[in-house]
Design a protein around this motif. Structure first.
Motif: not given
Length: 329
Positions: A146-147, A225-226, A230-236
């Motif tokens: 499960k993702p 959050k989708h 699904i929870i997401g995080s990002g850095s750019w």
């Protein structure tokens, strides 16, 4: 229609190899006209690619009766105007990403598409590339269980460090691009996650200009959050040292994880209890060709394109939310 006759507005670098040749190499697809404001450059492109017509005025191309579909490959600040004009002229439209300079402009484009009945697609071609399709398949087949969550990192050097403002690419001028490199590059990553996990419903972001090299933000971090949970995080960051460069999307599940680069060459890595697998893939020579094929197929009534104006507008909303505080003033 049996044959799609394309016109391209904006024959710059992106159309030389990445996209342009796809329009005349695909069966039932012809490239019949191109436009660039510099007439000499439009003519040069046309002659090198065996295109019979060239223009320096977009409206003339849009109203050419031999053209029934238009690819818009200009900077984002003109996407909405050209797309709206083309749809009102009864032409199908395929536009470069991001879909427009802002989510508000995307909504206007969708409204015109709805009113005119014209088709509208956006060039998020990673939805059709082998590695990205395989990762989607692995997730959906339960290869990592499960993702649970997804992480993005994209850190790049600043090519602008030794440039004068007039030498810098339009990507770092918000009045043209909508924001900075974040809009250009993170749009691919976030759109792909929309493809895999569905619509993003909640977004929080912080953006800053730390390097001071140009007007746009150069550093962004965010969480989302989708609707699927699904929870997401990002850095750019686009001003790092060479040794700090990073490029990956990491998908974590209950039974393992998948990691793949989005822009740099590299294999898909799958980690499970059985060990680590590395999967290798080959992209098409013209990297957008698979997506253009889907557009042509849909226009011919034999398929559907996976990157629509509606899905692309969702990505533009996420981008806007991430940087809105930086541009609030």
């Amino acid at each position: 229609m049996d044959t799609v006759n394309w016109g391209i507005i904006g024959v710059g670098n992106v159309t030389e190899v990445k996209s342009g040749p796809a329009f005349y190499k695909i069966a039932h697809s012809n490239l019949v006209a191109v436009m660039r404001r510099n007439a000499d450059k439009a003519e040069d492109f046309a002659k090198r690619h065996n295109v019979p017509k060239w223009y320096s005025n977009a409206s003339e191309l849009i109203n050419d009766p031999d053209v029934n579909a238009i690819y818009i490959a200009t900077p984002p600040n003109s996407h909405a105007d050209y797309a709206i004009e083309a749809m009102k002229a009864g032409k199908a439209v395929y536009v470069e990403k991001p879909m427009a300079k802002s989510y508000a402009e995307c909504i206007k484009m969708l409204q015109v598409a709805e009113k005119t009945g014209s088709s509208l697609w956006v060039a998020y071609y990673r939805r059709t590339l082998p590695a990205f399709l395989k990762v989607k398949e692995l997730v959906e087949s339960g290869a990592i269980g499960k993702p649970l969550m997804v992480n993005i990192k994209l850190y790049k050097q600043a090519t602008e460090r030794n440039q004068l403002p007039e030498e810098m690419h339009w990507h770092v001028f918000p009045e043209i691009s909508g924001a900075g490199h974040f809009f250009d590059l993170a749009s691919h990553q976030l759109d792909y996650l929309d493809f895999v996990f569905g619509e993003i419903a909640d977004v929080k972001g912080n953006a800053a200009n730390i390097g001071g090299l140009y007007p746009a933000e150069d550093t962004v971090s965010g969480t989302w959050k989708h609707k699927s949970g699904i929870i997401g995080s990002g850095s750019w960051c686009f001003v790092v040292d060479e040794n700090s460069e990073e490029d990956y999307i990491q998908i974590i599940g209950e039974k393992g994880e998948i990691c793949l680069p989005c822009f740099s060459p590299g294999n898909v890595k799958v980690k499970t209890a059985e060990g680590i697998r590395e999967l290798t893939f080959q992209n098409p020579e013209h990297i957008s060709q698979n997506l253009v094929q889907q557009v042509v197929d849909e226009l011919r009534g034999i398929g559907k394109c996976v990157s629509t104006g509606k899905s692309a507008a969702r990505t533009s909303w996420v981008l806007d939310e991430m940087v809105k505080e930086y541009y609030a003033d």
